[in-house]
Design a protein around this motif. Structure first.
Motif, PDB file in Angstrom:
ATOM      1  N   MET A  19       6.243  10.254   9.717  1.00 56.61           N
ATOM      2  CA  MET A  19       5.650   9.537  10.644  1.00 56.61           C
ATOM      3  C   MET A  19       4.072   9.217  10.350  1.00 56.61           C
ATOM      4  N   ILE A  20       3.407  10.224   9.902  1.00 53.95           N
ATOM      5  CA  ILE A  20       2.133  10.237   9.696  1.00 53.95           C
ATOM      6  C   ILE A  20       1.612   9.234   8.523  1.00 53.95           C
ATOM      7  N   ALA A  21       2.497   9.266   7.445  1.00 54.53           N
ATOM      8  CA  ALA A  21       2.352   8.503   6.518  1.00 54.53           C
ATOM      9  C   ALA A  21       2.435   6.956   7.027  1.00 54.53           C
ATOM     10  N   TYR A  22       3.847   6.606   7.713  1.00 54.42           N
ATOM     11  CA  TYR A  22       3.917   5.525   8.469  1.00 54.42           C
ATOM     12  C   TYR A  22       2.661   4.963   9.142  1.00 54.42           C
ATOM     13  N   ALA A  23       2.247   5.625  10.002  1.00 59.03           N
ATOM     14  CA  ALA A  23       1.239   5.265  11.135  1.00 59.03           C
ATOM     15  C   ALA A  23      -0.258   5.180  10.649  1.00 59.03           C
ATOM     16  N   MET A  51       0.863  -1.054  -0.050  1.00 58.86           N
ATOM     17  CA  MET A  51       0.025   0.101   0.000  1.00 58.86           C
ATOM     18  C   MET A  51       1.024   1.128  -0.001  1.00 58.86           C
ATOM     19  N   ARG A  52       0.452   2.272  -0.755  1.00 59.12           N
ATOM     20  CA  ARG A  52       1.340   3.531  -1.055  1.00 59.12           C
ATOM     21  C   ARG A  52       0.540   4.548  -0.448  1.00 59.12           C
ATOM     22  N   VAL A  53       0.877   5.029   0.607  1.00 56.91           N
ATOM     23  CA  VAL A  53       0.176   6.349   1.529  1.00 56.91           C
ATOM     24  C   VAL A  53       0.676   7.765   1.304  1.00 56.91           C
ATOM     25  N   LEU A  54      -0.064   8.620   1.089  1.00 62.06           N
ATOM     26  CA  LEU A  54       0.363  10.178   1.180  1.00 62.06           C
ATOM     27  C   LEU A  54       0.188  10.504   2.653  1.00 62.06           C
ATOM     28  N   GLY A  55       1.144  11.097   3.272  1.00 66.15           N
ATOM     29  CA  GLY A  55       0.903  11.363   4.784  1.00 66.15           C
ATOM     30  C   GLY A  55       1.132  13.174   4.561  1.00 66.15           C
ATOM     31  N   ILE A  56       0.329  13.532   5.372  1.00 68.88           N
ATOM     32  CA  ILE A  56       0.045  15.021   5.564  1.00 68.88           C
ATOM     33  C   ILE A  56       0.128  15.490   7.067  1.00 68.88           C
ATOM     34  N   GLU A  57       1.023  16.457   7.635  1.00 66.64           N
ATOM     35  CA  GLU A  57       1.089  16.738   8.848  1.00 66.64           C
ATOM     36  C   GLU A  57       1.173  18.263   8.864  1.00 66.64           C
ATOM     37  N   THR A  58       0.097  18.852   9.613  1.00 68.02           N
ATOM     38  CA  THR A  58      -0.145  20.290   9.870  1.00 68.02           C
ATOM     39  C   THR A  58      -0.576  20.666  11.193  1.00 68.02           C
ATOM     40  N   SER A  59      -0.293  20.085  12.306  1.00 68.28           N
ATOM     41  CA  SER A  59      -0.751  20.003  13.499  1.00 68.28           C
ATOM     42  C   SER A  59      -0.302  21.334  14.296  1.00 68.28           C
ATOM     43  N   CYS A  60       0.783  22.132  13.841  1.00 65.76           N
ATOM     44  CA  CYS A  60       1.322  23.273  14.550  1.00 65.76           C
ATOM     45  C   CYS A  60       2.013  24.200  13.583  1.00 65.76           C
ATOM     46  N   ASP A  61       3.323  24.284  13.464  1.00 68.63           N
ATOM     47  CA  ASP A  61       4.127  25.335  12.927  1.00 68.63           C
ATOM     48  C   ASP A  61       5.088  24.728  11.841  1.00 68.63           C
ATOM     49  N   GLU A  62       4.804  23.453  11.511  1.00 65.34           N
ATOM     50  CA  GLU A  62       5.445  22.860  10.179  1.00 65.34           C
ATOM     51  C   GLU A  62       4.734  21.975   9.467  1.00 65.34           C
ATOM     52  N   THR A  63       4.891  22.382   8.095  1.00 71.46           N
ATOM     53  CA  THR A  63       4.033  21.628   7.049  1.00 71.46           C
ATOM     54  C   THR A  63       5.183  20.254   6.784  1.00 71.46           C
ATOM     55  N   GLY A  64       4.393  18.870   6.737  1.00 67.05           N
ATOM     56  CA  GLY A  64       5.281  17.918   6.548  1.00 67.05           C
ATOM     57  C   GLY A  64       4.531  16.971   5.639  1.00 67.05           C
ATOM     58  N   ILE A  65       5.169  16.804   4.374  1.00 64.19           N
ATOM     59  CA  ILE A  65       4.394  15.811   3.535  1.00 64.19           C
ATOM     60  C   ILE A  65       5.466  14.586   3.167  1.00 64.19           C
ATOM     61  N   ALA A  66       4.861  13.253   3.016  1.00 58.07           N
ATOM     62  CA  ALA A  66       5.738  12.127   2.820  1.00 58.07           C
ATOM     63  C   ALA A  66       4.827  11.182   2.062  1.00 58.07           C
ATOM     64  N   ILE A  67       5.528  10.310   1.439  1.00 57.46           N
ATOM     65  CA  ILE A  67       4.883   8.982   0.552  1.00 57.46           C
ATOM     66  C   ILE A  67       5.547   7.835   1.302  1.00 57.46           C
ATOM     67  N   TYR A  68       4.858   6.801   1.893  1.00 55.57           N
ATOM     68  CA  TYR A  68       5.279   5.767   2.366  1.00 55.57           C
ATOM     69  C   TYR A  68       4.687   4.769   1.724  1.00 55.57           C
ATOM     70  N   ASP A  69       5.520   3.664   1.320  1.00 53.54           N
ATOM     71  CA  ASP A  69       5.096   2.239   0.960  1.00 53.54           C
ATOM     72  C   ASP A  69       5.220   1.177   1.483  1.00 53.54           C
ATOM     73  N   SER A  70       4.405   0.541   1.782  1.00 54.00           N
ATOM     74  CA  SER A  70       4.441  -0.601   2.836  1.00 54.00           C
ATOM     75  C   SER A  70       5.548  -1.788   2.657  1.00 54.00           C
ATOM     76  N   GLU A  71       5.882  -1.843   0.969  1.00 53.00           N
ATOM     77  CA  GLU A  71       6.723  -2.746   0.587  1.00 53.00           C
ATOM     78  C   GLU A  71       8.288  -2.342   0.303  1.00 53.00           C
ATOM     79  N   GLN A  72       8.226  -0.966  -0.072  1.00 49.84           N
ATOM     80  CA  GLN A  72       9.314  -0.193  -0.606  1.00 49.84           C
ATOM     81  C   GLN A  72       9.974   0.584   0.587  1.00 49.84           C
ATOM     82  N   GLY A  73       9.069   0.968   1.741  1.00 44.86           N
ATOM     83  CA  GLY A  73       9.557   1.822   2.679  1.00 44.86           C
ATOM     84  C   GLY A  73       9.168   3.283   2.439  1.00 44.86           C
ATOM     85  N   LEU A  74       9.976   4.226   2.838  1.00 46.07           N
ATOM     86  CA  LEU A  74       9.819   5.828   2.539  1.00 46.07           C
ATOM     87  C   LEU A  74      10.212   6.206   1.301  1.00 46.07           C
TER      88      LEU A  74
END
Length: 343
Positions: free
Chosen positions: A309-313, A1-24
């Motif tokens: 971390m959001i994409a992984y979780a 599974m390939r997941v787009l992660g979005i982190e906007t909880s405070c003062d940093e904008t974080g984006i990542a793509i994590y693949d369950s087989e290939q990793g980050l």
């Protein structure tokens, strides 16, 4: 599974793509520190507006740089809380909208679960069960972790969290925002033994923390120096910073040792922004070696808020079949132990 992660909880904008087989596969981070520094702290409305400006362009840029098409994304994970409600709603609204447009499931991720699982991104990840020390921003918690979503709170801060205490002491020392990393850097120039600050709540049973009294002790020490000398020298500031950092670190070490002993577990995970502190890592490493236990933590860039971390979780929960409906989910307050377990 390939997941787009979005982190906007405070003062940093974080984006990542994590693949369950290939990793980050890739990640990107934009920090608002420079914008908020002029105000001495985070301004929630400005943080929300900046997330609106940055998040979607960052997603597009990361996907373009990595050659990833929208059609290859199988799910979206966004930080649903805890955090600043306006900032959370930016990531939640965008994540939910993209999920609808791309016809994939979306899941709201608990920010602290993201931190807790960040060490899983490393080459040598911890195995369940373990004790986790979460020291991030407004949180200082000790948690017994049996599995993903199986969390038992062992202790937490009754007032200021360790990260908050670092930032407030930074202000006392007239250091630029954010004060925490600057206090740690200044402590490297300090003279050991000149000041001795209390180790709060270590002489009573339990695993709770309290750092407000330590903060007051620092303020009183600074006032005494000014009364005696008329002003603070840079060496005075460095010596106070060192004594403060030692007090926080030793308090955390004592509580972690107690948590390992009481739980009978042999693995300790530290996560969150303060877990990048080198003095804390070194002291905890010495402690776990003496206890014949092991210490795990994420590389520094995954200790602070980030999309990886959001994409992984989120990937773990999506793989377990968990996802949100059509509603936009955001929880400014959200107890970690209320999360459903992944069986």
């Amino acid at each position: 599974m390939r997941v787009l992660g979005i982190e906007t909880s405070c003062d940093e904008t974080g984006i990542a793509i994590y693949d369950s087989e290939q990793g980050l596969l890739g990640d990107a981070l934009y920090s608002q520190v420079e914008m908020h520094a002029r105000y001495g702290g985070v301004i929630p409305e400005l943080a929300s507006r900046d997330h609106i400006r940055k998040t979607l362009p960052m997603i597009r840029q990361l996907m373009s740089e990595k050659g990833i098409e929208a059609s290859s994304i199988n799910g979206i994970a966004y930080t649903a809380g805890p955090g600043l409600i306006g900032a959370l709603l930016v990531g939640a609204s965008l994540g939910r909208s993209l999920a609808m447009a791309w016809d994939v499931p979306a899941v709201g991720v608990h920010h602290m679960e993201g931190h807790l699982l960040a060490p899983m991104l490393e080459a040598d990840p911890p195995e369940f069960p373990f004790v986790a020390l979460l020291v991030s921003g407004g949180h200082t918690q000790l948690v017994a972790v049996k599995g993903i979503g199986e969390y038992r709170l062992l202790g937490e801060s009754l007032d200021d969290a360790a990260g908050e205490a670092f930032d407030k002491v930074g202000k006392m020392l007239s250091l630029a925002y954010p004060g925490g990393p600057r206090v740690a850097a200044l402590a490297l120039k300090g003279t050991a033994g000149r000041f001795e600050f209390p180790r709060p709540m270590v002489n009573r049973p339990g695993l709770d923390f309290s750092f407000s009294g330590l903060k007051t002790a620092v303020r009183n020490a600074l006032s005494e120096i000014v009364r005696a000398q008329g002003q603070l020298t840079e060496q005075d500031k460095a010596d106070v910073a060192l004594a403060f950092e030692e007090a926080v670190v030793q308090t955390l070490v004592i509580k972690c040792r107690r948590a390992l002993k009481e739980s009978g577990l042999k693995s300790l995970v530290i996560a969150g922004g303060v877990s990048a502190n080198q003095r804390l890592r070194a002291n905890l490493q010495s402690m776990v070696e003496a206890q014949r236990s092991r210490l795990f933590y994420a590389q520094p860039r995954f200790c602070t808020d980030n999309g990886a971390m959001i994409a992984y979780a989120g990937c773990q929960r999506l793989l377990a079949g968990q996802h949100e409906g059509l509603s936009i989910v955001a929880h400014p307050r959200w107890p970690l132990e209320s999360l459903p377990a992944i069986r």
